[in-house]
Design an enzyme around this catalytic site. Sequence first.
Site, mmCIF file in Angstrom:
data_model
loop_
_atom_site.group_PDB
_atom_site.id
_atom_site.type_symbol
_atom_site.label_atom_id
_atom_site.label_comp_id
_atom_site.label_asym_id
_atom_site.label_seq_id
_atom_site.Cartn_x
_atom_site.Cartn_y
_atom_site.Cartn_z
ATOM 1 N N LYS A 23 -17.121 4.932 2.274
ATOM 2 C CA LYS A 23 -15.429 4.095 2.453
ATOM 3 C C LYS A 23 -14.675 5.542 2.411
ATOM 4 O O LYS A 23 -14.694 5.633 1.306
ATOM 5 C CB LYS A 23 -15.657 2.897 1.669
ATOM 6 C CG LYS A 23 -17.074 1.589 2.135
ATOM 7 C CD LYS A 23 -16.675 1.060 0.911
ATOM 8 C CE LYS A 23 -17.826 -0.534 2.145
ATOM 9 N NZ LYS A 23 -17.605 -1.718 0.954
ATOM 10 N N PHE B 155 -11.273 -12.284 2.299
ATOM 11 C CA PHE B 155 -11.462 -10.846 1.684
ATOM 12 C C PHE B 155 -11.201 -10.608 3.101
ATOM 13 O O PHE B 155 -11.291 -8.974 2.746
ATOM 14 C CB PHE B 155 -12.124 -10.438 0.781
ATOM 15 C CG PHE B 155 -13.803 -10.717 1.337
ATOM 16 C CD1 PHE B 155 -14.421 -9.761 1.757
ATOM 17 C CD2 PHE B 155 -14.413 -12.231 0.581
ATOM 18 C CE1 PHE B 155 -15.942 -10.250 2.298
ATOM 19 C CE2 PHE B 155 -15.747 -12.072 0.762
ATOM 20 C CZ PHE B 155 -16.354 -10.969 1.776
ATOM 21 N N ARG C 98 -29.940 1.324 0.111
ATOM 22 C CA ARG C 98 -29.240 -0.154 -0.462
ATOM 23 C C ARG C 98 -30.217 -0.438 -2.025
ATOM 24 O O ARG C 98 -29.351 -0.469 -2.437
ATOM 25 C CB ARG C 98 -29.831 -1.631 -0.141
ATOM 26 C CG ARG C 98 -29.171 -2.107 1.228
ATOM 27 C CD ARG C 98 -29.324 -2.965 2.046
ATOM 28 N NE ARG C 98 -28.684 -4.182 1.454
ATOM 29 C CZ ARG C 98 -27.040 -4.551 0.999
ATOM 30 N NH1 ARG C 98 -26.859 -4.257 1.472
ATOM 31 N NH2 ARG C 98 -26.597 -5.782 0.814
ATOM 32 N N THR D 94 -23.452 -4.751 -4.775
ATOM 33 C CA THR D 94 -22.065 -4.706 -4.067
ATOM 34 C C THR D 94 -20.773 -4.354 -5.300
ATOM 35 O O THR D 94 -19.926 -3.692 -4.848
ATOM 36 C CB THR D 94 -21.721 -5.952 -3.649
ATOM 37 O OG1 THR D 94 -22.541 -5.884 -2.545
ATOM 38 C CG2 THR D 94 -20.368 -6.132 -3.054
ATOM 39 N N ARG E 41 -23.042 3.225 -6.618
ATOM 40 C CA ARG E 41 -21.858 2.331 -7.500
ATOM 41 C C ARG E 41 -22.108 2.833 -8.918
ATOM 42 O O ARG E 41 -20.801 2.519 -9.653
ATOM 43 C CB ARG E 41 -22.071 1.459 -6.469
ATOM 44 C CG ARG E 41 -21.669 0.945 -5.367
ATOM 45 C CD ARG E 41 -22.161 -0.465 -4.632
ATOM 46 N NE ARG E 41 -22.061 0.094 -3.025
ATOM 47 C CZ ARG E 41 -22.442 -1.637 -2.151
ATOM 48 N NH1 ARG E 41 -22.906 -1.780 -2.302
ATOM 49 N NH2 ARG E 41 -21.822 -0.780 -1.071
ATOM 50 N N HIS F 257 -21.142 1.934 2.453
ATOM 51 C CA HIS F 257 -22.035 0.359 2.369
ATOM 52 C C HIS F 257 -23.365 1.029 3.255
ATOM 53 O O HIS F 257 -23.093 2.192 3.703
ATOM 54 C CB HIS F 257 -20.322 -0.094 4.057
ATOM 55 C CG HIS F 257 -21.597 -0.457 5.193
ATOM 56 N ND1 HIS F 257 -21.946 -2.071 5.035
ATOM 57 C CD2 HIS F 257 -22.624 -0.464 6.365
ATOM 58 C CE1 HIS F 257 -22.893 -2.398 6.149
ATOM 59 N NE2 HIS F 257 -22.939 -1.172 6.579
ATOM 60 N N GLU G 116 -25.978 -1.712 14.353
ATOM 61 C CA GLU G 116 -24.293 -1.228 13.629
ATOM 62 C C GLU G 116 -24.363 0.146 13.687
ATOM 63 O O GLU G 116 -23.236 0.947 14.431
ATOM 64 C CB GLU G 116 -24.483 -1.220 11.898
ATOM 65 C CG GLU G 116 -24.320 -2.920 10.978
ATOM 66 C CD GLU G 116 -24.381 -2.857 9.621
ATOM 67 O OE1 GLU G 116 -24.527 -1.517 9.189
ATOM 68 O OE2 GLU G 116 -24.190 -3.580 8.548
HETATM 69 P P1 CMP Z 1 -19.522 -3.993 2.457
HETATM 70 O O1 CMP Z 1 -21.317 -3.318 1.668
HETATM 71 O O2 CMP Z 1 -18.789 -3.597 3.265
HETATM 72 O O3 CMP Z 1 -20.300 -4.712 3.466
HETATM 73 C C1 CMP Z 1 -19.653 -6.010 2.614
HETATM 74 C C2 CMP Z 1 -17.944 -5.739 2.399
HETATM 75 O O4 CMP Z 1 -17.080 -7.036 1.780
HETATM 76 C C3 CMP Z 1 -19.229 -5.570 1.188
HETATM 77 O O5 CMP Z 1 -19.493 -4.024 0.580
HETATM 78 C C4 CMP Z 1 -17.442 -5.070 0.023
HETATM 79 O O6 CMP Z 1 -16.808 -3.527 0.568
HETATM 80 C C5 CMP Z 1 -17.317 -6.519 0.704
HETATM 81 N N1 CMP Z 1 -16.919 -7.287 -0.101
HETATM 82 C C6 CMP Z 1 -18.038 -8.625 -0.270
HETATM 83 N N2 CMP Z 1 -18.153 -9.385 -1.014
HETATM 84 C C7 CMP Z 1 -16.261 -9.283 -1.152
HETATM 85 C C8 CMP Z 1 -15.822 -9.712 -1.940
HETATM 86 N N3 CMP Z 1 -16.111 -11.462 -2.903
HETATM 87 N N4 CMP Z 1 -14.418 -10.137 -2.204
HETATM 88 C C9 CMP Z 1 -13.777 -8.654 -1.849
HETATM 89 N N5 CMP Z 1 -14.481 -7.880 -1.212
HETATM 90 C C10 CMP Z 1 -15.997 -8.225 -0.644
#
Ligand code: CMP
Length: 151
Positions: free
Chosen positions: A22, A70, A98, A104, A115, A132, A143
């Site tokens: 990202k 979001f 993953r 996340t 992460r 991601h 995707e």
């Molecule tokens: P990603 O794996 O790209 O899939 C969805 C994305 O949304 C996640 O990673 C985060 O970057 C973002 N995301 C998920 N949950 C939240 C949240 N509660 N608030 C803000 N961003 C979020």
Amino acid sequence: MTTQTTPETTDPTVERTLVLVKPDGMRRGLAGEVLRRIEAKGYTLVAVELVHATPELLAQHYAEHVGKDFYQPLVDFMMSGPILAVAVEGQRVVEGFRSLAGATDGTLAAPGTIRGDLARSWGSKVMQNIVHGSDAPESGARELALWFPAL
Ligand code: CMP
């Protein structure tokens, strides 16, 4: 850039997943570190492309999040700089990547994960979690068709 690989079509555990480095990961110069971890794990890079995402691409990619509070900040963040899109192949690579990526929320992600080692997401910055990875083989196929239509 794409590389030709010989698909192990007889092995049903061979999958493909979409990995995105990202804009925060790109700004911090972590693309090489992410690719290094993917390759060190034994997965194959099938295609790599530097992409400036459009609102249309992100609306399809994040279809399940459209309408969430979001969503627009997420789109703004994902358009804040270039993204490295990577098609990765390997046995059980969807769950494997993953696992490499970690949770996340970078603050809570386990040390040893991308992460957990490299992200400190907090508050509204929870979306800035470097990478991601597709969440299921079906999502990976969907995707990859969006980000690599020629693949
Ligand atoms: P990603 O794996 O790209 O899939 C969805 C994305 O949304 C996640 O990673 C985060 O970057 C973002 N995301 C998920 N949950 C939240 C949240 N509660 N608030 C803000 N961003 C979020």
